[in-house]
Design a protein around this motif. Structure first.
Motif, PDB file in Angstrom:
ATOM      1  N   THR A 157      52.831  89.509  39.754  1.00 25.40           N
ATOM      2  CA  THR A 157      52.409  90.904  39.633  1.00 25.40           C
ATOM      3  C   THR A 157      53.339  91.852  40.377  1.00 25.40           C
ATOM      4  OG1 THR A 157      50.995  90.804  41.602  1.00 25.40           O
ATOM      5  CG2 THR A 157      49.980  90.225  39.500  1.00 25.40           C
ATOM      6  N   MET A 158      53.237  93.139  40.019  1.00 23.48           N
ATOM      7  CA  MET A 158      53.833  94.210  40.803  1.00 23.48           C
ATOM      8  C   MET A 158      52.935  94.465  42.014  1.00 23.48           C
ATOM      9  SD  MET A 158      54.631  96.836  37.653  1.00 23.48           S
ATOM     10  CE  MET A 158      55.185  98.181  38.734  1.00 23.48           C
ATOM     11  N   ASN A 204      51.195  95.331  36.804  1.00 20.17           N
ATOM     12  CA  ASN A 204      50.423  95.690  37.981  1.00 20.17           C
ATOM     13  C   ASN A 204      48.971  95.282  37.773  1.00 20.17           C
ATOM     14  OD1 ASN A 204      49.426  97.673  36.264  1.00 20.17           O
ATOM     15  ND2 ASN A 204      50.160  99.406  37.463  1.00 20.17           N
TER      16      ASN A 204
END
Length: 277
Positions: A157-158, A204
């Motif tokens: 993930t971001m 995200n």
């Protein structure tokens, strides 16, 4: 016997899963990530039913079979798939060490191949795969058609946990809002990350939840970093039926009949509030 097993472990190497074998040996005790994926399992296992007897489980990207073994121990019938025959050989060997070869079926498959597999699963284990795919959303669409109950999901993930208040609709010239912190978005990795040419995407947190909803899954729990436990939401799945023809085409199935409703209403979105085009 101990020396013979150590030789077999070495011959089957290198190992990405450090598996604690019944006799106390480990397949990758010096793993750079530590005791992987055992530490991930410890975050998840309290939230998985202790008794999986009769459950049909799909382990995608099963690697050497750590999760397949743990789920089979609880009584599940597991289909483990991977694209790498090296990992499948490891998983086959590991299953025999635990005496679980009758509970674990192994196949060399891509996640996209599941669209043509005439089976459904009570639990889908989908960890560490999405960000390696060129077509990640297609994989989630396919899995939503194969999942009866729950899915365990993990992806790269971001940073950040923000979730923006996304409207149901917004104007075509109102695109600046997509730069807001917490707007669902994915970073594209054109070259390499951590030396791996197959690391393509980093969504995200907001994008993960939004993509999962759009494919008919609802997040019920986040037991750890980048870990999500999901349930199938039939109402969400029904809301996505407009996309059925595209899904069928992408998975090599007949789509002409399914597209009729979509094209019949193709201009609806172009009509403004005054009813003028």
């Amino acid at each position: 016997m101990l020396i013979e097993m150590q030789q077999e472990i070495a011959q089957l190497g290198p190992w990405f899963h450090n598996i604690h074998l019944p006799n106390g040996e480990q397949t990758a005790p010096n793993h750079t990530l530590g005791d992987f994926p055992y530490f991930k399992w410890k975050e998840l296992e309290p939230h998985i039913p202790q008794d999986l007897s009769g459950w049909q489980v799909l382990d995608i990207g099963c690697n050497a079979g750590f999760y397949s073994i743990e789920l089979a121990k609880r009584g599940a019938n597991v289909l483990g798939i991977d694209v790498d025959p090296h990992y499948l050989r490891q998983a086959e060997w590991v299953a025999k060490q635990f005496g679980l070869q009758e509970k674990i079926e192994l196949k060399q498959m891509q996640v996209y191949d599941l669209a043509r597999l005439d089976r459904q699963f009570d639990l889908i284990w989908y960890m560490g795969v999405l960000y390696h795919l060129r077509y990640p959303l297609l994989s989630l669409d396919i899995l939503s058609q194969k999942c009866r109950n729950m899915m365990v999901f993990q992806t790269l993930t971001m940073p950040g946990k923000e979730v923006a208040n996304v409207p149901n609709d917004f104007g075509i010239n109102d695109r600046k809002r997509m730069l807001d912190e917490g707007w669902p978005k994915m970073a594209f990795i054109e070259k390499r990350m951590a030396g791996d040419v197959t690391n393509w995407w980093a969504p995200n947190h907001a994008a993960i939840e939004a993509m999962l909803r759009s494919c008919g899954f609802r997040v019920t729990l986040q037991p750890g970093h980048e870990l999500y436990i999901l349930e199938v939401d039939e109402q969400l799945k029904q809301q996505q039926q407009w996309n059925l023809s595209e899904y069928l085409s992408a998975t090599g199935q007949d789509w002409q009949e399914a597209v009729k409703t979509k094209v019949a209403e193709k201009n609806t979105y172009m009509v403004n509030s005054s009813g003028q085009q």
